[in-house]
Write a protein that holds these residues in place. Structure first.
Motif, PDB file in Angstrom:
ATOM      1  N   VAL A 193       2.771   1.734   3.318  1.00  0.00           N
ATOM      2  CA  VAL A 193       3.925   0.784   3.512  1.00  0.00           C
ATOM      3  C   VAL A 193       5.388   1.129   3.250  1.00  0.00           C
ATOM      4  O   VAL A 193       6.226   0.929   4.065  1.00  0.00           O
ATOM      5  N   ALA A 194       5.544   2.018   2.116  1.00  0.00           N
ATOM      6  CA  ALA A 194       6.841   2.280   1.823  1.00  0.00           C
ATOM      7  C   ALA A 194       7.400   3.203   2.713  1.00  0.00           C
ATOM      8  O   ALA A 194       8.597   2.814   3.100  1.00  0.00           O
ATOM      9  N   PRO A 195       6.737   4.135   3.266  1.00  0.00           N
ATOM     10  CA  PRO A 195       7.335   4.943   4.378  1.00  0.00           C
ATOM     11  C   PRO A 195       7.891   4.227   5.652  1.00  0.00           C
ATOM     12  O   PRO A 195       8.753   4.650   6.230  1.00  0.00           O
ATOM     13  N   ILE A 196       6.952   3.249   5.706  1.00  0.00           N
ATOM     14  CA  ILE A 196       7.180   2.417   7.262  1.00  0.00           C
ATOM     15  C   ILE A 196       8.438   1.470   7.069  1.00  0.00           C
ATOM     16  O   ILE A 196       9.201   1.487   7.691  1.00  0.00           O
ATOM     17  N   ALA A 208      17.517  -3.018   4.721  1.00  0.00           N
ATOM     18  CA  ALA A 208      17.505  -4.233   3.773  1.00  0.00           C
ATOM     19  C   ALA A 208      16.999  -4.190   2.587  1.00  0.00           C
ATOM     20  O   ALA A 208      15.508  -4.053   2.831  1.00  0.00           O
ATOM     21  N   GLU A 209      17.342  -3.808   1.192  1.00  0.00           N
ATOM     22  CA  GLU A 209      16.203  -3.426   0.231  1.00  0.00           C
ATOM     23  C   GLU A 209      15.554  -4.768   0.012  1.00  0.00           C
ATOM     24  O   GLU A 209      14.393  -4.515  -0.628  1.00  0.00           O
ATOM     25  N   TRP A 210      16.363  -5.909  -0.080  1.00  0.00           N
ATOM     26  CA  TRP A 210      15.578  -6.943  -0.524  1.00  0.00           C
ATOM     27  C   TRP A 210      14.166  -7.411   0.481  1.00  0.00           C
ATOM     28  O   TRP A 210      13.322  -7.889  -0.111  1.00  0.00           O
ATOM     29  N   ILE A 211      14.526  -7.078   1.685  1.00  0.00           N
ATOM     30  CA  ILE A 211      13.256  -7.063   2.586  1.00  0.00           C
ATOM     31  C   ILE A 211      12.315  -6.141   2.359  1.00  0.00           C
ATOM     32  O   ILE A 211      10.942  -6.537   2.219  1.00  0.00           O
ATOM     33  N   ARG A 212      12.768  -4.937   1.934  1.00  0.00           N
ATOM     34  CA  ARG A 212      11.705  -3.897   1.636  1.00  0.00           C
ATOM     35  C   ARG A 212      10.867  -4.302   0.538  1.00  0.00           C
ATOM     36  O   ARG A 212       9.675  -3.980   0.389  1.00  0.00           O
ATOM     37  N   ALA A 227       5.965  -6.255  -2.149  1.00  0.00           N
ATOM     38  CA  ALA A 227       5.372  -7.038  -3.328  1.00  0.00           C
ATOM     39  C   ALA A 227       4.247  -8.000  -2.698  1.00  0.00           C
ATOM     40  O   ALA A 227       3.328  -8.003  -2.796  1.00  0.00           O
ATOM     41  N   LEU A 228       4.661  -8.628  -1.563  1.00  0.00           N
ATOM     42  CA  LEU A 228       3.623  -9.578  -0.660  1.00  0.00           C
ATOM     43  C   LEU A 228       2.644  -8.802  -0.159  1.00  0.00           C
ATOM     44  O   LEU A 228       1.506  -9.238  -0.681  1.00  0.00           O
ATOM     45  N   VAL A 229       2.588  -7.582   0.453  1.00  0.00           N
ATOM     46  CA  VAL A 229       1.470  -7.178   1.101  1.00  0.00           C
ATOM     47  C   VAL A 229       0.644  -6.293   0.159  1.00  0.00           C
ATOM     48  O   VAL A 229      -0.664  -6.377   0.246  1.00  0.00           O
ATOM     49  N   SER A 230       1.059  -5.671  -0.743  1.00  0.00           N
ATOM     50  CA  SER A 230       0.348  -5.005  -1.662  1.00  0.00           C
ATOM     51  C   SER A 230      -0.309  -5.929  -2.773  1.00  0.00           C
ATOM     52  O   SER A 230      -1.748  -5.782  -3.058  1.00  0.00           O
ATOM     53  N   THR A 231       0.177  -7.135  -3.046  1.00  0.00           N
ATOM     54  CA  THR A 231      -0.468  -8.062  -3.925  1.00  0.00           C
ATOM     55  C   THR A 231      -1.402  -8.596  -3.039  1.00  0.00           C
ATOM     56  O   THR A 231      -2.762  -9.080  -3.721  1.00  0.00           O
ATOM     57  N   THR A 232      -1.178  -9.256  -2.001  1.00  0.00           N
ATOM     58  CA  THR A 232      -2.165  -9.947  -0.994  1.00  0.00           C
ATOM     59  C   THR A 232      -3.630  -8.841  -0.692  1.00  0.00           C
ATOM     60  O   THR A 232      -4.327  -9.286  -1.006  1.00  0.00           O
ATOM     61  N   ALA A 233      -3.112  -7.633  -0.663  1.00  0.00           N
ATOM     62  CA  ALA A 233      -4.318  -6.566  -0.110  1.00  0.00           C
ATOM     63  C   ALA A 233      -5.156  -6.546  -1.500  1.00  0.00           C
ATOM     64  O   ALA A 233      -6.389  -6.448  -1.542  1.00  0.00           O
ATOM     65  N   LEU A 256      18.872 -12.856  -5.397  1.00  0.00           N
ATOM     66  CA  LEU A 256      17.667 -13.530  -6.136  1.00  0.00           C
ATOM     67  C   LEU A 256      16.206 -12.968  -5.897  1.00  0.00           C
ATOM     68  O   LEU A 256      15.469 -12.725  -6.881  1.00  0.00           O
ATOM     69  N   VAL A 257      16.164 -12.295  -4.527  1.00  0.00           N
ATOM     70  CA  VAL A 257      14.852 -11.730  -4.080  1.00  0.00           C
ATOM     71  C   VAL A 257      14.811 -10.408  -4.969  1.00  0.00           C
ATOM     72  O   VAL A 257      13.491 -10.151  -5.503  1.00  0.00           O
ATOM     73  N   ILE A 258      15.803  -9.805  -4.771  1.00  0.00           N
ATOM     74  CA  ILE A 258      15.593  -8.387  -5.717  1.00  0.00           C
ATOM     75  C   ILE A 258      15.452  -8.444  -7.042  1.00  0.00           C
ATOM     76  O   ILE A 258      14.288  -7.877  -7.627  1.00  0.00           O
ATOM     77  N   ILE A 259      16.074  -9.610  -7.854  1.00  0.00           N
ATOM     78  CA  ILE A 259      16.139  -9.387  -9.116  1.00  0.00           C
ATOM     79  C   ILE A 259      14.856 -10.359  -9.692  1.00  0.00           C
ATOM     80  O   ILE A 259      14.266 -10.071 -10.803  1.00  0.00           O
TER      81      ILE A 259
END
Length: 627
Positions: free
Chosen positions: A488-491, A498-502, A507-513, A277-280
């Motif tokens: 953030v992506a390389p980190i 876990a791709e859903w965590i990635r 999404a959360l970090v970039s949008t917040t920033a 659900l997170v991924i899609i």
């Protein structure tokens, strides 16, 4: 010989289309990259679908079904929401903006000293980095197709072949084969010859005729690709005993539990539900093309009217998500039966790559002469349609945003001639191709490259959408999103598998920033926003700008919610139709046809709620259609 003659006929047609369009394409960049903004909606939609029908995508689908089951295809299907959203919310804005590339929109939408650096940064990032990675993925698929069907060591005279063989040996290049037993040097030599010929003819017609030749060939290419894969689906089903035997044979080969996992349209394990659900839920929105940025926007900008821009996205969505997916679904599941695998094989490191190539192997093993030629032409067409689009799109950044805007206008303080710009565009194609070939040499699995590209793109999707919907977004918002993505992506690639965590974290970090930076940086000048508003008539949260131009402050928001509602109905209709037909063709074990029929009925009931809006001229269309 029949197979090669069919392929040759396609090559001749493609090259001739480039020379037919050469005169008009050579006039200026608008003619070269946007075909003079004269493209009809259905042709633009077919061209979008042809580009998405890349040679690597059916291989990817085959691998996904084998590794994770049908439900994993939602990773591709979920983009239907973004495609429909582009059609109902963004495509008309792209066309009305009057820009040549999406990077150019930066100077139309924002103000401040940083607009030009941002435009150039996006031109390099999208036009070279992202663009070349995607092309490299396609070229990997081309190599795998060539390994099976193009044995140049058997066809070419010894003197000619030995010349290429000596170059391969001396250079140490390795494009080794994963599906044949040839010596790695011979396999690499064969692949190099194939790549040079394939990209050579594609580059010839795309650089000669510009977008006109690209779209002309795309319409034929997509038609050939659909006909070829449909014949492939019919033949592979016939070889395994008919469509009605597929489910029983999958159960017999893999057991009920495994068959249920492979054939289900939803995750079968509770532990997979949250990641799924997170991924899609995130992937369709948090990606670099969420508002159409790239070649989809280019096709929208090339349309002759606002209505055509909307129709293009609608045609594309149904061709891409519904028609194409169902054919690939049948092929992918049938290949599970035709080429069964064991649990030990599934646990191997190269399992995804070996399953991907079976789409190509099946063409050689299953299809008869003549039919195989049609399918080979279809795969070549799919490959060519993707390469020509990415070459044309990437060159638009280098000629329009870098050469013309930065080098000529900003640094040299001069206006370049149209012939000079077209020459720069054609040379840019070669430059981009060389970079893509270099990246290709270092890729193995298409899935791996795809997942990495998704992660880098996930940092920018939200801000690309918000710049259309919210007047407060500024150039610093986009800069923040790009910067976060690159850091953030390389980190995330290092700290978690876990791709859903990635995706969720990105999404959360970039949008917040991006949003945080928006509130702590200067607003875009009102004069720029007013001009942009009058030109594109955006929808969403444009209250202050709407008032400044004399509109009702509530109009943009009302229009946004109206289009969101229509997008929802269209997406529900599309997905319900896909699931309904898909489950009727390939049901899970021991299931009835009640729910598939119910899905189809609901899909048909919802159709009138979006059809009229999709095919009518927008109410706020500018009187002069020629932007």
């Amino acid at each position: 010989m029949i197979d090669l003659l069919i392929v040759l006929a396609f090559v001749i047609y493609s090259i001739s289309s480039g020379f037919i369009a050469k005169k008009k394409a050579s006039q200026n960049l608008s003619e070269y990259f946007l075909a003079g903004r004269t493209i009809s909606g259905w042709r633009a939609g077919f061209s979008m679908a042809a580009t998405q029908f890349a040679a690597d995508t059916p291989l990817l689908v085959t691998g996904l079904i084998a590794t994770s089951g049908i439900f994993m295809l939602w990773r591709l299907w979920i983009y239907g929401i973004a495609f429909l959203m582009m059609g109902f919310i963004f495509s008309i804005g792209w066309r009305r903006a009057g820009v040549l590339t999406d990077a150019e929109l930066t100077e139309v939408r924002y103000s401040g000293k940083g607009v030009l650096p941002l435009r150039v940064l996006k031109a390099v990032y999208y036009g070279t980095v992202i663009n070349c990675v995607v092309m490299a993925m396609v070229l990997v698929a081309a190599v795998r197709i060539a390994e099976v069907f193009l044995p140049w060591h058997l066809w070419l005279p010894g003197g000619i072949y030995n010349f290429f063989l000596s170059i391969t040996t001396a250079s140490g290049i390795s494009l080794g084969s994963s599906v044949t037993n040839l010596d790695p040097v011979v396999a690499t030599t064969n692949n190099i010859i194939s790549i040079l010929l394939i990209v050579g003819f594609t580059t010839l017609y795309s650089t000669t005729g510009g977008l006109r030749s690209v779209i002309s060939t795309d319409v034929v290419q997509f038609s050939l690709a659909m006909i070829g894969t449909l014949i492939y689906a019919i033949e592979v089903v016939r070889h395994i005993g008919g469509i009605g035997t597929i489910v029983d044979k999958v159960v017999a080969l893999y057991g009920v539990n495994m068959a249920d996992k492979l054939l289900s349209f939803a995750p079968t394990g509770g532990e997979l539900l949250l990641p799924f659900l997170v991924i899609i839920g995130l992937q369709w929105f948090f990606q670099m093309n969420s508002d159409g940025t790239g070649y989809l926007a280019q096709r929208s900008m090339a349309c002759s009217t606002d209505r055509d821009a909307r129709i293009a996205a609608l045609v594309f969505s149904w061709m891409q998500i519904f028609l194409r997916s169902l054919i690939w679904l049948i092929i992918g599941v049938s290949l599970l039966v035709f080429y069964p695998f064991t649990p030990a094989e599934a646990a191997g490191d190269t399992f995804a790559a070996t399953r991907e190539i079976l789409f190509v192997t099946g063409i050689n093993d299953i299809l008869p002469v003549g039919i195989r030629g049609i399918m080979l032409t279809a795969m070549l067409a799919a490959l060519a349609s993707t390469i020509d689009t990415h070459l044309n799109w990437g060159a638009s950044y280098w000629s329009n945003d870098i050469y013309q805007r930065l080098i000529c206008n900003e640094w040299l303080k001069r206006k370049p001639k149209n012939t000079e710009l077209v020459l720069a565009a054609r040379l840019s194609n070669i430059f981009i191709l060389l970079i893509a070939l270099t990246i290709m040499a270092n890729l193995s699995s298409i899935q791996t490259a795809w997942f990495i590209s998704l992660l880098f793109g996930a940092g920018m999707g939200s801000v690309l959408v918000l710049r259309w919907l919210w007047e407060r977004i500024n150039l610093f918002s986009e800069l923040a999103a790009i910067t976060v993505s690159l850091i953030v992506a390389p980190i995330l690639l290092v700290v978690t598998d876990a791709e859903w965590i990635r995706l969720g974290t990105m999404a959360l970090v970039s949008t917040t920033a991006a949003i945080a930076v928006t509130f702590f940086t200067p607003k875009t000048d009102a004069s720029v926003l007013i001009k942009f508003y009058k030109k594109t008539r955006p929808m969403g949260f444009w209250r202050k700008t709407a008032v400044l131009v004399g509109d009702d402050a509530a109009v943009p928001v009302k229009k946004l919610f109206k289009e969101i509602k229509i997008t929802f109905f269209a997406a529900a209709s599309l997905f319900l139709m896909l699931i309904g037909v898909g489950k009727l063709l390939i049901p899970t074990p021991d299931t009835s046809i009640f729910f598939p029929l119910l899905y189809l009925a609901i899909a048909l009931i919802l159709t009138p709620f979006w059809w009229r809006e999709a095919t009518s001229q927008p109410a706020d269309t500018i009187k002069d259609e020629n932007v």
